[in-house]
Enzyme design. Structure first.
Site, mmCIF file in Angstrom:
data_model
loop_
_atom_site.group_PDB
_atom_site.id
_atom_site.type_symbol
_atom_site.label_atom_id
_atom_site.label_comp_id
_atom_site.label_asym_id
_atom_site.label_seq_id
_atom_site.Cartn_x
_atom_site.Cartn_y
_atom_site.Cartn_z
ATOM 1 N N HIS A 47 9.833 -25.328 -9.821
ATOM 2 C CA HIS A 47 8.830 -24.119 -9.683
ATOM 3 C C HIS A 47 8.734 -23.384 -10.943
ATOM 4 O O HIS A 47 7.663 -22.956 -11.263
ATOM 5 C CB HIS A 47 9.475 -23.242 -8.542
ATOM 6 C CG HIS A 47 8.698 -22.227 -8.061
ATOM 7 N ND1 HIS A 47 7.718 -22.409 -7.074
ATOM 8 C CD2 HIS A 47 8.698 -20.874 -8.282
ATOM 9 C CE1 HIS A 47 6.785 -21.461 -6.925
ATOM 10 N NE2 HIS A 47 7.678 -20.193 -7.719
ATOM 11 N N HIS A 93 2.295 -20.091 -1.986
ATOM 12 C CA HIS A 93 3.348 -19.728 -1.225
ATOM 13 C C HIS A 93 3.859 -20.358 0.041
ATOM 14 O O HIS A 93 3.862 -19.858 1.116
ATOM 15 C CB HIS A 93 3.507 -18.114 -0.911
ATOM 16 C CG HIS A 93 4.890 -17.303 -1.264
ATOM 17 N ND1 HIS A 93 5.289 -16.223 -0.695
ATOM 18 C CD2 HIS A 93 5.658 -17.793 -2.307
ATOM 19 C CE1 HIS A 93 6.282 -16.002 -1.401
ATOM 20 N NE2 HIS A 93 6.435 -16.650 -2.316
#
Ligand SMILES: Nc1ncnc2c1ncn2[C@@H]1O[C@H](COP(=O)(O)OP(=O)(O)O)[C@@H](O)[C@H]1O
Ligand SMILES: [Mg+2]
Lengths: 764, 236, 102, 102
Positions: A47, A93
């Site tokens: 990430h 998300h």
């Protein structure tokens, strides 16, 4: 910190592979302690580090005459004239939204907004691209309901309008929904502030929400596949606080105007670890902080927890020494209390103290620029060629065009998304010119005549069938939507949603998709100024369709010249710009009516696409057309119907020429010939095929010659297919009746389909 | 003439009201911080839309304690025109400057769309420039716009002609089919007994330019300008 | 029969609303307010359960009656707990408590 | 010391949230759900009150201690009731109940 033996179990818990640990030892020159290991763990997660995608992302075009800020900062920025720039970025998300749809989506919105105002820009618009499973399942309905409420809950409260987006429903996303949010803001070019440390000795301030134990290891979670065990290791989900963020946003924008802020960064994924190490390494300096000064919401927090916490709504600032009081005064006004937590130092080390005792000491570049980069193996999936074969004779008989049309206008992916966007405040800010429901959103830029058109698009089915072409089509569609509102595409951002990159087929999809984005962006002159990568989108080993989502921003010199998809009056001529090739590979028609995702996606001639977009932007600027609509899901028939929706019932009568019987023999797709294209199949391919590079426009009889001439000059076919008027949608194919529906009926089915699925009853 | 727009922490339509009154209408306008105690010489006070204090607890509940609210109250008591838009309306209710309360929309969800609103009374400072029963197209964007007052209060409101705006069809008929949030008697806006304090859920400031889809709301702000000539009240 | 389900954010989850309410109370002069957590509750009214009790009461001993009522309460509790699990509370961030009303 | 304030809509006020929850429960198969009303509660933690109790407990008889605690509870109740009146509940539509926790 108490010495902890770093064994394989500890490394595993931190998601650090043995070879990665060797690299840590080498970079550190000694064994790390647990806190230091924690820093590496979050900063080297997929990430934060983009370790699997970086080599590919490097190939994207990022330069252009208008680019003010390319990738690498909190958001990209593009010059829009008058000393102003548009600052924008997209962020995902996905995993948090599956675990807790409302809060996951809400905090996703909060995160991307921070990225924009961190740059010194005032956010003026939000868009989102969402993917869910079928609304016929209770799970998908629950997630959809929660995500939409969360997107609205955060954006509405903070007062940034959600002006557009796209939503696709497909069972492939049932266990792994996608929530991608784009935010766009405006700044003076000379007002841009970066996320870099400056000047040794300058104080480092922390402001915003207090730090709690939430989301610890959130960044590593976003990089791990879901399996049954993840139900247990569920980390605390963060609860968004849009009110706090509103205060932070206003205060930060105000404080940046003082000029006393030299650098600023939000604390998102990897929290304080990321903000301190990234600001240091970007500025070529070090940073020294003491966690004792970090405001804490819970008692007994360890430095490890404080550094790794992902509590929302927090910012880190580097302030010019001697001007601390100016900064503090602004934050005090907003009842936020900025506290000094450390200072910028010479050298390039991140030093963390606990009550004066040094507890971590890491070269900051080791956490950022020197994170591992993987050139992961890529392998075309064994099934790839097989799914590209489309033999119509295997699918049985084709349904009558009318019943296919009736089904398609009401399929949730095509149906109006008003059930969702009516929960989004889209008028706050008084800039919204084209609201949700149009092809692209348009916002004006106050104090100028300009406007910005924005669209987000992606087609996972196309990318599954051919990731390179599918990604090119996504760029083309987003840019075409922007162009259909009169915007000249000036910049793009992208969100790469893929499965587990450790699998060579997934890596191949990623590599091909990025290559496609690059090819299309170069051809269309769209620099990519930023983006986001979300990997490990899998449930129980089942990956989602590879889903790159493109956000494209276009500029209108005169916002009042924009147009929409909607027919404006009866008696206008309807013209199709482009070719109708009847390509049904990967179409919504095949998926909905035949339950198949097969074939090759439509061919795309990038040079022609570029000409088409220039053409439509010119026609709109010159006021030659009254409406413009891109043909995508559902093809020409659905696009025609969409032009009548919201028009107050203005119908259309059109005759379409039957598509050729060999539309799939383009040089780019050898072997993609569809067998059995005749009879009803050929009619349906004509009406519902999703050939790219097509725009439906309407124009007056007087302007028609100018439209035809301009198209001719651009080398784009312009075919008059019908006229607006009456109260029906009447479409014939080569003179043969195919579709004949009352606008009101079709519109009702289209407008209420999602509401009916969600409430289980016909809406009021 | 001068419009003072109060900024609460969490207000998000404060600048929109400022822009509509200053840039579109061309009048003086000021943004007044909620911790101030002085309305900066206001001729008209606007409490704007938004989520003051996050709307946590209840909409408008915390904002009513802001220091500026004493000045707003005093201004209203002197007969000064006060307009509460959306969240501003909710603040006026909580502050007791208008009667009644808001509950959650009957269909629970936040509602954001353009609605038709019928002007019921033209003798308030924010409707004098309207025609009787004029229908305005105005955006709404709220989760709690479901107006409630107990039966006696409601009867009194109606008897005193304090219902200033009602949700209606485009043609001006009022029915539950055109009520977006379940408000009693389709109430979209009301005034106090003295008629100088008006609150409404729709956003006139967001519908003040044709480019935004509707300029119908401008008449509400322009009314204030028109009414001021005939109104007399002391500014301090 | 009626039952209440009290739902609160788990202690580890940040409660922004509670914090704002606490701040407001302090501003109003209640300086001794240390913390506020906000929760919600649902009062669920179930049909039939009362009727069942009524039916039984006539021809049974007091003890048997009490046992019957207890059994009923237990049934309601199980049922409402199920509702809380399924719908009323979000297990990821909330915890809940069920109380059957007399 | 802690106190809870339970706030509910007055019976005369329609409760849309409760209605929706009730409908959802029926859809989920709980046909016997007759009605649901939704309320909220605030758990207020007050500083100092505990310390006061602790201070007193040492040199007093059990009874006097109890009386002291009672007095303290009464004080807290008055104080929290005041908060509810002023801020936590809106008397136009809501009623409330204060409970001091042991
Ligand atoms: N998630 C969303 N948020 C806001 N608006 C949306 C969303 N999804 C769809 N819309 C609106 O509905 C329109 C139609 O969507 P879509 O079918 O993708 O159109 P197009 O073919 O023009 O891309 C979008 O352009 C957008 O304005
Ligand atoms: Mg689309």
């Amino acid at each position: 910190m108490a010495p902890v033996v770093i064994d394989t179990a500890v490394l595993e818990r931190h998601g650090i592979k043995p070879d990665e640990y060797d690299r840590i030892l080498q970079l550190m020159g000694r064994e790390p302690n647990l806190l230091e290991l924690g820093l590496f763990s979050v900063m080297w997660s997929e990430h934060c580090s983009y370790k699997s995608s970086r080599v590919h992302l490097k190939t994207l075009p990022t330069a252009g005459p208008r680019v003010v800020q390319g990738p690498g900062e909190n958001a990209g920025a593009v010059d829009i004239g008058d000393g102003l720039c548009v600052v924008f970025k997209i962020e995902s998300h996905n995993h948090p939204s599956f675990i807790e749809p409302y809060q996951g989506a809400a905090t996703g919105v909060g995160g991307i907004i921070r990225d924009i105002f961190t740059m010194g820009a005032r956010p003026i618009a939000l868009l989102n691209a969402l993917r869910f499973g079928s609304l016929d399942t209770a799970l998908a309905r629950r997630i959809f309901e929660g995500v939409v409420a969360g997107v609205g809950g955060y954006g509405n409260s903070i007062g940034i309008p959600t002006v557009g987006g796209e939503i696709v429903f497909d069972e492939i996303y049932a266990g792994n929904p996608l929530v991608n949010v784009l935010c766009l803001g405006i700044s003076r070019i000379d007002g841009i502030v970066k996320g870099a440390a400056k000047g040794a000795g300058n104080p480092v301030f922390y402001v915003g929400a207090k730090t709690g134990r939430d989301g610890i290891h959130g960044a590593t979670m976003a990089s791990a596949e879901f399996d049954e065990k993840s139900a247990e290791k569920r980390p605390a989900v963060q609860v968004g606080d849009p009110f706090m963020e509103k205060l932070l946003m206003e205060a930060c924008l105000e404080v940046m105007k003082t000029g006393a802020v030299l650098g600023i960064q939000d604390m998102g994924a990897a929290g304080l670890s990321c903000a301190t190490s990234e600001m240091g390494s970007r500025g070529g300096l070090g940073m020294s902080i003491d966690v004792m000064h970090v405001p804490q919401r819970e008692t007994g927090m360890t430095p490890y927890e404080i550094m790794l916490s992902e509590s929302q709504e927090r910012m880190l600032l580097v302030v010019e020494k001697g001007r601390e009081h100016e900064v503090e005064a602004v934050f005090d006004k907003w009842d936020l209390h900025a506290v000094q937590v450390g200072e910028v130092t010479e050298g390039s080390r991140l030093k963390i103290h606990e009550r004066g005792v040094l507890v971590a000491d890491v070269p900051n570049r080791a956490l950022t620029d020197e994170a591992p980069v993987y050139r992961r193996p890529m392998q075309e999936p064994s099934w790839q060629k097989a799914v590209q074969k489309l033999s119509l004779s295997d699918l049985g008989s084709a349904p009558p065009a009318q019943s296919a049309f009736d089904r398609l206008v009401a399929v949730p992916t095509i149906a109006s998304k008003r059930w969702a966007y009516r929960q989004y405040d889209h008028s706050v800010g008084t800039n919204t010119i084209a609201q949700p429901g149009m092809s692209a959103a348009v916002v004006r830029v106050k104090e100028t005549k300009r406007g910005l058109a924005v669209s987000v698009d992606g087609n996972g089915r196309f990318c599954y069938l051919d990731p390179h072409r599918g990604a090119m089509l996504a760029v083309a569609e987003a840019a075409r939507n922007v162009a259909c509102a009169g915007g000249e595409p000036i910049g793009g951002t992208n969100n790469l949603n893929f499965g587990n990159p450790e699998r060579p087929e997934i890596m191949w999809q990623l590599g091909e998709a990025v290559r496609g984005i690059g090819d299309a962006c170069r051809a269309l002159g769209i620099p990519i100024t930023g983006g986001n990568v979300s990997l490990y989108n899998e449930t129980e080993g089942q990956a989602i369709f590879p889903t790159p989502v493109l956000g494209v921003v276009g500029l209108l010199d005169d916002a009042s010249k924009t147009t929409t998809r909607i027919f404006k009056r009866s008696g206008a001529v309807v013209v199709m710009l482009g070719d109708n090739l009847g390509e049904i590979g990967g179409s919504e028609y095949l998926a909905t009516l035949h339950g198949k995702v097969l074939g090759v996606p439509p061919a795309l001639d990038l040079a022609r696409e570029a000409s088409l977009q220039k053409l439509i932007v010119g026609l709109i600027r010159d006021g030659a057309v009254e409406s413009a609509h891109d043909c995508s899901e559902g093809g020409l028939a659905v696009a025609l119907a969409e032009c009548t929706f919201d028009s107050g019932g203005i119908g259309v009568t059109a005759d379409i020429a039957l598509c050729g019987d060999k539309p799939f023999l383009s040089a780019e797709a050898p072997g993609a010939k569809v067998e059995g294209l005749s009879g009803d199949w050929r009619t349906n391919a004509t009406l519902f095929g999703e050939s790219a590079s097509r725009i439906l426009v309407s124009a007056s009889d007087e302007k028609l010659p100018a439209v035809i001439a301009a198209a001719k000059a651009a080398g784009i076919p312009a075919i008059v297919i019908g006229k607006t008027g009456g109260d029906r949608i009447r479409v014939t194919v080569d003179g043969k009746a195919a579709i004949d529906s009352l606008v009101a009926d079709a519109e009702k089915a289209w407008a209420t389909a999602i509401e009916q699925k969600m409430t289980g009853r016909a809406p009021l | 003439m001068k419009f003072s727009v109060v900024v609460f922490p969490g207000s998000n339509s404060d600048y929109d009201a400022f822009y509509a009154t200053s840039r579109v209408l061309g009048e003086d306008a000021a943004l007044v911080w909620h911790k101030d105690t002085d309305l900066q010489g206001a001729d008209v006070v606007i409490l704007p839309g938004g989520f003051a204090h996050g709307d946590y607890l209840r909409t408008g509940a915390i904002a009513r304690f802001s220091p500026i609210m004493s000045a707003v109250k005093a201004f209203a008591d002197r007969g000064g025109p006060v307009l509460g838009i959306c969240n501003g309306f909710q603040v006026l209710l909580e502050a007791g400057l208008l009667p009644g309360a808001m509950v959650r929309n009957d269909r629970i969800k936040f509602v954001s769309r353009v609605v038709a609103v019928r002007v019921e009374q033209t003798d308030t400072p924010f409707t004098v420039a309207c025609a009787s029963k004029q229908v305005l197209n105005l955006p709404i964007a709220h989760g709690e716009g479901n107006y409630y007052a107990d039966p006696a209060e409601l009867a009194e409101l109606e008897a005193n002609r304090q219902v200033v705006f009602r949700y209606s069809s485009a043609a001006g008929e009022v029915s539950s089919a055109h009520n977006p949030n379940g408000s009693l008697n389709s109430i979209a806006g009301i005034c106090n007994r003295q008629r100088n304090v008006v609150g409404l859920m729709p956003h006139p400031e967001r519908a003040s330019e044709a480019a935004l889809g509707s300029a119908d709301g401008l008449v509400v702000l322009a009314s204030a300008v028109k009414s001021l000539a005939s109104l007399s009240f002391s500014r301090n | 029969m009626r039952a209440r389900v009290y739902v609160t954010l788990k202690p580890s989850v940040f409660d922004p609303q509670g914090r704002v309410v606490a701040d407001a109370l302090v501003t109003l002069g209640y300086q001794d307010v240390k913390d506020v957590r906000q929760g919600k509750f649902f009062e669920v009214e179930l049909d039939g359960a009362d009727a069942a009790t009524a039916n039984l009461s006539a021809d049974l001993s007091a003890e048997a009656q009490r046992a019957q009522v207890e059994a009923l309460r237990a049934k309601v509790e199980t049922r409402v707990t199920e509702m809380a699990d399924k719908l009323l509370a979000n297990p990821v961030i909330e915890s809940y408590r069920v109380e059957v009303l007399p």
